[in-house]
Design an enzyme around this catalytic site. Structure first.
Site, short mmCIF file in Angstrom:
data_model
loop_
_atom_site.label_atom_id
_atom_site.label_comp_id
_atom_site.label_asym_id
_atom_site.label_seq_id
_atom_site.Cartn_x
_atom_site.Cartn_y
_atom_site.Cartn_z
N CYS A 398 83.24 70.29 131.05
CA CYS A 398 82.68 69.65 132.24
C CYS A 398 83.77 68.95 133.05
O CYS A 398 84.53 69.62 133.73
CB CYS A 398 81.53 68.72 131.86
SG CYS A 398 80.38 68.49 133.22
N HIS A 525 78.12 72.04 128.87
CA HIS A 525 78.44 71.28 127.65
C HIS A 525 78.03 72.08 126.42
O HIS A 525 76.89 71.95 125.95
CB HIS A 525 77.67 69.96 127.63
CG HIS A 525 78.15 68.96 128.62
ND1 HIS A 525 79.07 67.99 128.31
CD2 HIS A 525 77.83 68.78 129.92
CE1 HIS A 525 79.30 67.25 129.38
NE2 HIS A 525 78.56 67.71 130.37
N GLU A 527 78.69 71.63 123.44
CA GLU A 527 78.49 70.83 122.23
C GLU A 527 77.03 70.56 121.90
O GLU A 527 76.70 70.24 120.76
CB GLU A 527 79.25 69.49 122.34
CG GLU A 527 78.71 68.48 123.35
CD GLU A 527 79.30 68.64 124.74
OE1 GLU A 527 79.72 69.76 125.08
OE2 GLU A 527 79.30 67.64 125.50
N1 GLN Z 1 81.73 63.63 136.69
C1 GLN Z 1 81.66 65.05 136.70
C2 GLN Z 1 80.45 65.56 137.45
O1 GLN Z 1 79.51 64.83 137.65
C3 GLN Z 1 81.67 65.60 135.28
C4 GLN Z 1 80.42 65.31 134.55
C5 GLN Z 1 80.53 65.55 133.06
O2 GLN Z 1 81.63 65.69 132.55
N2 GLN Z 1 79.41 65.56 132.38
O3 GLN Z 1 80.39 66.69 137.82
#
Ligand code: GLN
Length: 559
Positions: A398, A525, A527
């Site tokens: 992310c 994500h 995970e």
């Molecule tokens: N801050 C970034 C976004 O909102 C990454 C978010 C995250 O890593 N979950 O896109």
């Protein structure tokens, strides 16, 4: 439907979630379908707006629910998929009751905690327990209800009262109360102290709930003497006082409870037969032994933001662990505070700076997890640059993907001050931008959330190999920003490949660097979908690459 209610006393952080999930594993081993509900007595509607540094990570579900991390424990232990309704909060119950009041559902009545809130809690539990499971479509036989917080908190009072009434709604034969408590060890001879447990059970009984089973968390195995004392003072049978002492790894917890007859107690209460052979438990035994036997180390540097609460990255840690089991390596995580890699720290605290860089460079692989806000971003970018240039295996998640793009644009394409508009609105190269459909006024539940499709467009990619050659996959998301599609072609021609995109082809999901042993980052994500025996593919790739093992081609892949 049978219900197992798990409450906790003395203090939080007793591992109630792991204990409750372990009970679920035992029930599942007897062939029962298990679902779970976590109750969080806070006023937030969900965990989405809460800081992971205060409350542990926000766990994301397939349906986009942003939930307490215990839902992750249930999914991983029981290998099930839950939804947002499996996490009940004070905020949700009150919103529902107040909405009904506005509609006129209680016309003429005074709306009160008892009976309206308590009825609503019971209805919620019953509804969710009886819903077919999201993943299998099947009905469950048992629903585990874990009550967050500790008994006696003001916040949890309506829930305790609801559960007290609930035993009569569903019949006392269909509900089993388990209370998890702490046994501190004191003095030179290490005496196990039962008084805090006596107090918390007395408090629970004062509220109208008598536990059927008391599970005692302690460093050492509960002595017979302590067990007898608890049985006597807490009004439970002595064989229903179980020891949850420290074990070498958490996969031993179900086995530990099983050895003490936890399932027998449940089978007597609920009147079911325990099958002679329970292959699921054999699997857990094999896994626990395998985990204890790992010796050859692999070190992964986690470059994030830390405040000492390791639960803030719980699923990432679990995913790394699961991948290390499949790679047959003993995992060592080096936690590196991203901001300590930044140049200013070299002046203000040279030792800290040097130590942070040394630990990063000594690691076999580098991971930059998700995150929000600009603290440490420049440090993360430096870590990515190091991994890219030194051919160190790298996984970005992310925000980890977003900083990889920024690093690449600044240092390979020489786009000075390229940035995400999250960190610099006036950057000349806005390579990461705010997604057009995301609200700018409401922060709760408005991100791009939950399970979304990623199409893997390159059969020769690492992604294709890791995901068994699948054309498309579903993984969970939680973000507001994305790669700016306007720069896609220029970035690709410089060697960074977008091997996974959504079905509009405008939203980047997976990036890979050619000419690097393992440089892989995902907008999603991964995970959140890891399982102890089925590790998340990107993590498996990182662990294999970091331990110099060949990533098997999908046709030879074991899982
Ligand atoms: N801050 C970034 C976004 O909102 C990454 C978010 C995250 O890593 N979950 O896109």
């Amino acid at each position: 439907m049978k219900y197992v209610v798990v409450s906790g006393g003395v203090l939080s952080g007793l591992g109630k979630g792991v204990t409750a999930s372990s009970i679920g594993v035992l029930l599942k081993s007897a062939g029962l379908g298990v679902t779970a509900i976590k109750i969080d007595p806070y006023l937030n509607s969900d965990a989405g707006t809460m800081s992971p540094f205060e409350h542990g990570e926000v766990f994301v579900l397939d349906d986009g629910g942003e939930a307490d991390l215990d839902l992750g424990n249930y999914e991983r232990f029981l290998d099930i998929t839950l939804g947002r309704d499996n996490n009940l909060t004070t905020g949700k119950v009150y919103s529902k009751v107040i909405e009904s009041e506005r509609k006129g559902d209680y016309l003429g009545k005074t709306v009160q905690v008892v009976p309206h809130i308590t009825d609503s809690i019971q209805d919620w539990i019953e509804d969710v327990a009886h819903k077919p499971r999201n993943d299998t479509g099947k009905l469950s036989d048992v629903c585990i209800v874990e009550l967050g917080g500790t008994v006696g908190d003001i916040e949890s009072a309506p829930f305790i009262e609801a559960l007290r009434q609930f035993q009569f709604r569903v019949g006392t034969d269909n509900i089993c109360f388990i209370h998890v408590s702490l046994i501190p060890v004191m003095g030179p001879v290490g005496e196990q102290k039962t008084k805090p447990t006596q107090h918390t059970v007395r408090e629970l009984r004062g509220l109208g709930i008598t536990p059927d089973i008391v599970i005692c968390r302690s460093e050492t195995k509960l002595t017979e003497e302590a067990k007898q004392k608890i049985a006597l003072f807490c009004h439970v049978k002595s064989n229903a006082v179980l020891s949850a002492n420290d074990v070498s790894n958490i996969y031993r917890v179900p086995l530990l409870l099983d050895q003490q007859g936890a399932l027998v107690l449940l089978s007597q209460k609920f009147n079911f037969k325990i099958p002679k052979s329970r292959p699921l438990l054999d699997e857990w035994m094999d896994m626990a032994t395998h985990v204890d036997d790992l010796t050859e180390k692999v070190t992964i540097a986690m470059v994030g933001k830390y405040t000492g609460l390791s639960d803030s990255y719980l699923s990432v840690t679990k995913a790394l662990n699961h991948a290390s089991f499949a790679a047959s390596r003993k995992l060592v995580i080096e936690w590196i505070e991203a901001s300590n890699l930044e140049n200013e720290v070299e002046k203000s605290d040279p030792d800290l700076y040097a130590d942070s860089w040394r630990r990063l460079k000594d690691a076999d692989g580098v991971l930059v997890p998700g995150g929000f806000g600009d603290r440490g971003v420049e440090g993360k970018i430096l870590a990515v640059e190091y991994a890219r240039k030194s051919s160190t295996p790298f996984l970005g998640i992310c925000l980890g993907l977003q900083v990889s793009i920024i690093e690449f644009c600044r240092n390979v394409l020489n786009w000075e001050n390229a940035n995400s508009t999250e960190f610099n609105d006036n950057t000349p190269y806005p390579v990461i931008i705010y997604m057009p459909e995301i609200s700018k006024t409401h922060l709760g539940g408005t991100m791009r959330l939950g399970s979304r499709k990623t199409i893997i467009n390159d059969k020769n990619s690492l992604a294709s190999r890791l995901y068994h050659g699948l054309d498309y996959i579903y993984e969970r998301h939680r973000h507001r920003y994305e790669v700016n599609p306007d720069f896609m072609n220029q970035i690709e021609s410089a060697g960074m490949k977008f091997v996974g995109k959504d079905d509009t082809s405008q939203r980047m999901e997976i990036i890979e660097l050619k000419n690097h042993p393992f440089f892989f980052a995902t907008q999603y994500h991964p995970e959140f979908k890891t399982r102890p025996t089925k590790p998340s593919p990107p993590f498996y790739g990182l662990l294999m690459a970091s331990s110099n093992q060949k990533i098997p081609n999908y046709s030879e892949n074991q899982f």
